[in-house]
Design a protein around this motif. Structure first.
Motif, mmCIF file in Angstrom:
data_model
loop_
_atom_site.group_PDB
_atom_site.id
_atom_site.type_symbol
_atom_site.label_atom_id
_atom_site.label_comp_id
_atom_site.label_asym_id
_atom_site.label_seq_id
_atom_site.Cartn_x
_atom_site.Cartn_y
_atom_site.Cartn_z
ATOM 1 N N LYS A 93 0.826 -1.210 0.000
ATOM 2 C CA LYS A 93 0.000 0.000 0.000
ATOM 3 C C LYS A 93 0.863 1.264 0.000
ATOM 4 O O LYS A 93 0.695 2.136 -0.845
ATOM 5 C CB LYS A 93 -0.907 -0.030 1.233
ATOM 6 N N TRP A 94 1.763 1.364 0.950
ATOM 7 C CA TRP A 94 2.637 2.546 1.058
ATOM 8 C C TRP A 94 3.912 2.283 0.261
ATOM 9 O O TRP A 94 4.661 1.364 0.566
ATOM 10 C CB TRP A 94 2.962 2.835 2.516
ATOM 11 N N VAL A 95 4.152 3.093 -0.769
ATOM 12 C CA VAL A 95 5.270 2.843 -1.679
ATOM 13 C C VAL A 95 6.461 3.699 -1.268
ATOM 14 O O VAL A 95 6.368 4.928 -1.252
ATOM 15 C CB VAL A 95 4.856 3.163 -3.132
ATOM 16 N N SER A 102 0.124 4.774 -2.338
ATOM 17 C CA SER A 102 -0.132 4.851 -3.772
ATOM 18 C C SER A 102 -0.031 3.507 -4.485
ATOM 19 O O SER A 102 0.036 3.462 -5.710
ATOM 20 C CB SER A 102 0.841 5.863 -4.404
ATOM 21 N N GLY A 103 -0.009 2.409 -3.750
ATOM 22 C CA GLY A 103 -0.029 1.097 -4.410
ATOM 23 C C GLY A 103 -1.253 1.010 -5.320
ATOM 24 O O GLY A 103 -2.368 1.265 -4.866
ATOM 25 N N LEU A 357 9.558 7.489 8.100
ATOM 26 C CA LEU A 357 9.456 6.859 6.781
ATOM 27 C C LEU A 357 10.097 5.471 6.775
ATOM 28 O O LEU A 357 10.056 4.770 5.771
ATOM 29 C CB LEU A 357 10.130 7.743 5.720
ATOM 30 N N ALA A 358 10.724 5.116 7.918
ATOM 31 C CA ALA A 358 11.416 3.826 7.995
ATOM 32 C C ALA A 358 10.471 2.758 8.528
ATOM 33 O O ALA A 358 10.731 2.120 9.538
ATOM 34 C CB ALA A 358 12.649 3.962 8.890
ATOM 35 N N THR A 359 9.357 2.575 7.846
ATOM 36 C CA THR A 359 8.342 1.631 8.313
ATOM 37 C C THR A 359 8.781 0.189 8.023
ATOM 38 O O THR A 359 9.475 -0.062 7.044
ATOM 39 C CB THR A 359 6.998 1.912 7.610
ATOM 40 N N PRO A 360 8.367 -0.765 8.879
ATOM 41 C CA PRO A 360 8.859 -2.133 8.715
ATOM 42 C C PRO A 360 8.217 -2.905 7.564
ATOM 43 O O PRO A 360 8.759 -3.889 7.112
ATOM 44 C CB PRO A 360 8.530 -2.791 10.060
ATOM 45 N N ASP A 361 7.045 -2.465 7.113
ATOM 46 C CA ASP A 361 6.450 -3.159 5.961
ATOM 47 C C ASP A 361 5.759 -2.127 5.073
ATOM 48 O O ASP A 361 5.946 -0.928 5.246
ATOM 49 C CB ASP A 361 5.491 -4.280 6.407
ATOM 50 N N PHE A 362 4.982 -2.584 4.112
ATOM 51 C CA PHE A 362 4.381 -1.668 3.140
ATOM 52 C C PHE A 362 2.940 -1.316 3.486
ATOM 53 O O PHE A 362 2.256 -0.674 2.706
ATOM 54 C CB PHE A 362 4.450 -2.291 1.737
#
Ligand SMILES: [Zn+2]
Length: 676
Positions: A93-95, A102-103, A357-362
């Motif tokens: 989902k989060w690109v 914006s996925g 912005l350093a998220t562990p997944d999308f």
């Protein structure tokens, strides 16, 4: 290489993302040629380099088929190791780099999920649209998923990587468009074994390392296993006119300019252009003092039919320009900072990344508040490196800075929206319309970032009597030890501490003023501290002319206060009107359509463009009356304007030291030739 110490406070926050991916050997030059698969493989790229056994159970297979890319149908088959019971699969989902959710979910089609040869019923979560639920039957150990991504047609320009990406002659593959993964798994350690099938006669380039041997299917290229995060960070540029131009081995890493175009002629590189790219790599190394990739590729799509933007990755950038961007020297100049900007991101954005912005997944939301560092500093360094490399001649860079500074001057929304809010709200502002942008503000942390970081550079130089500069900041903050991709998150405290370590000053208070205050005028203090000021004159700079040619617009904001669309389908549309400007005071607004200038028809042609420029230049000797179509009504507006032609430029401040020219001068440091 001089491994500068990482500032105190950041050492402890080590690496959520991509650090745990398996180390891959630096690839040498290779090309993928389908269907005959002529691979020039580096030594040691076999499975021995796969991730350690404890991190993998079995890799997820990601088989992408681009054979139908020419009609914009991308297809994939996934084999996902799984346990029986209820399972949720999620679509990214989060690109990363796009800073928003914006996925391209609406373009996911043809989804079929099977286990043991049986097709399973699936359900979408009715709150999280990106989540697909399925019951895995007992005894099943894997799911086979087939799905398509409906790549949008030419003319789809919004959505970044989800915008137009494929033509009859080239395609850019973003793996996240074709992947589902088990919810709750960690993409940073989830192993995937990717493979790719190309249309006949196409070749491809990607940072992924191909496996030796063609395998069972002669039309498919298999790559070394990587983590899902690394896969999504490794796009593929493919096409029938694709060239990998070596830019040299610097600090042990090979660099390539990859050009894929609609025709061979559009992919031709002039010697001076190639020399500038080679120098860009050397100057970046001199600036940062280390690199954080095994190899680097500028994956450049050259086409009028793909969307035009850049997207950063650790080991490559997805750079998309118009068909004549290399052929036409003026257009090359207009787009030159695209490559330097995206390249800087390998350090500022990928290696060092704001903690939000350093998220562990999308799937987890990103926090965009520090984009004024992530994008703003990158914009500044992109301009600096364009000058140092010769991608833009120094006088052009001054015109470029003048254009960015004027753009910010015209954005009057600063009176209500502080700069920091443009970053926090970036996920809303990226897709926002351009009408009323001067009042709404756009993603101003890019161009205002140039002004703010130029000021920081000037302050460092002034306060240290020339002993310190942003060059030192970059070595300390972004340098470290050369190696493959890794990520070190940071907070504002880390930025402030690194600056204070270089030059004691109230940096936090300084940034608060620039970020949180509302103001009428753009922050031009740094430009002035660097010895230059923004002024206006009757002559349009060559750079502004190039930008307007590229964008098919007339930017008259500095005179009458409006931007006019020149594209055939929308000629005369007022793209924006600046609040308080003569056009605004006369009653004009964005997306009204200019029909006639002083009674003469306006068509958007070159001659009618000149007619409007002359009419503006002749004020106040002659009146300026614009006939405008607004929805279903025509009306004439008379502008009260006396200023004549007026365009931005920089001029040196007499008696002031010229720091800007010193900043833009090449560092001239020889790159380290030693291996990592
Ligand atoms: Zn950027």
């Amino acid at each position: 290489m001089s491994p500068e110490p990482i500032p105190a406070g950041t050492e402890a926050i080590l690496p959520p993302e991509e650090n745990d991916v398996p180390a891959l050997p630096p690839p040498t030059r290779w090309l993928l040629l389908a269907p005959c698969l002529a691979l020039l493989l580096p030594a040691g790229t076999g499975l021995a380099d796969a991730p350690p056994a404890k991190a993998i159970q079995r890799p997820m297979l990601v088989e992408v088929n681009l054979a139908d890319a020419q009609r914009r149908l991308f297809q994939a088959r996934l084999v996902i190791p799984i346990s029986p019971g209820p399972v949720t699969l999620v679509y990214p989902k989060w690109v990363p780099g796009e800073h928003m959710p914006s996925g391209p979910l609406a373009d996911l089609a043809g989804l079929v999920i099977r286990a043991g040869g049986t097709t399973l019923r699936w359900h979408r979560d009715d709150v999280d649209m990106f989540a697909i639920q399925v019951e895995v039957p007992s005894g099943a150990t894997e799911l086979e998923v087939t799905l398509d991504s409906l790549s949008p047609p030419p003319g789809t320009n919004s959505g970044f990587s989800a915008a137009a990406s494929a033509t009859a002659n080239l395609a850019l593959l973003s793996w996240n468009h074709l992947v589902l993964y088990p919810a709750g798994s960690d993409p940073r350690s989830l192993p995937v074994a990717p493979s790719l099938t190309l249309p006949a006669g196409w070749t491809a380039s990607t940072p992924l390392v191909p496996l030796a041997g063609a395998g069972k299917n002669p039309g498919r290229i298999s790559f070394q296993p990587v983590s899902l995060s690394r896969l999504i960070d490794s796009p593929v540029l493919a096409g029938s006119h694709l060239h990998e131009v070596p830019l040299g081995v610097v600090d042990g890493a090979p660099h390539f300019l990859v050009l894929a175009a609609e025709t061979e002629a559009q992919a031709e590189l002039r010697p001076e252009q190639r020399a500038a790219f080679e120098k860009l790599v050397v100057e970046a190394q001199a600036l940062f003092g280390a690199r954080h990739y095994d190899s680097y590729r500028f994956l450049t799509s050259i086409s009028d039919s793909v969307a035009h933007f850049g997207l950063e990755h650790h080991q490559s950038s997805d750079d998309r320009v118009g068909g004549d961007a290399f052929v036409d020297a003026e257009l090359f100049t207009a787009s030159a900072t695209l490559w330097s900007h995206e390249y800087v991101h390998s350090w500022n954005g990928k290696y060092r990344r704001p903690i939000g912005l350093a998220t562990p997944d999308f799937q987890q939301p990103m926090k965009d508040g520090l984009l004024w560092v992530y994008e703003g500093l990158t914009q500044y360094l992109g301009v600096v490196l364009a000058a140092r490399s010769g991608l833009q001649a120094q006088p052009t860079v001054l015109e470029n800075i003048a254009t960015e500074a004027d753009d910010m001057e015209q954005h009057r929304g600063r009176t209500w929206r502080p700069l920091e809010d443009t970053a926090v709200a970036a996920q809303v502002l990226y897709p926002a319309r351009h009408d009323w942008e001067a009042w709404r503000r756009g993603v101003d942390f890019y161009f205002e970032g140039t002004l703010i970081w130029l000021e920081v550079d000037a302050l460092l130089r002034e306060k240290s009597n020339g002993a310190r500069s942003m060059n030192d900041f970059c070595r300390r903050f972004h340098g470290g030890k050369s190696g493959g991709p890794e990520m070190r998150p940071y907070t504002l405290d880390d930025v402030v501490a690194t600056l204070a370590d270089l030059v004691p000053y109230d940096w936090r208070g300084h940034f608060e003023k620039r970020l949180q205050a509302t103001a009428k005028d753009a922050p031009l203090q740094g430009l002035e501290a660097a010895g230059w000021r923004l002024v206006y004159g009757p002559v349009r700079s060559a750079f502004q002319k190039a930008i307007e040619t590229r964008d098919q617009q007339m930017d008259l904001r500095a005179s009458i206060g409006m931007v006019v669309d020149l594209r055939l389908s929308s000629a005369g549309d007022l793209v924006d009107v600046v609040p308080g400007s003569p056009a605004f005071r006369a009653g004009l607004g964005p997306m009204m359509r200019l029909v006639a200038v002083n009674g003469r028809k306006f068509t958007g042609s070159t001659s009618s463009e000149q007619m409007l420029r002359r009419a503006v230049a002749r004020t106040p000797a002659e009146p300026l009356e614009l006939l405008v179509e607004n929805a279903e009504t025509f009306r004439t507006y008379r502008l009260d304007y006396q200023g004549g032609a007026r365009y931005p430029k920089l001029e040196p401040i007499p008696g002031r030291r010229d720091l800007l020219s010193a900043i833009l001068a090449p560092l001239g440091t020889s790159p380290s030739k030693k291996s990592p």
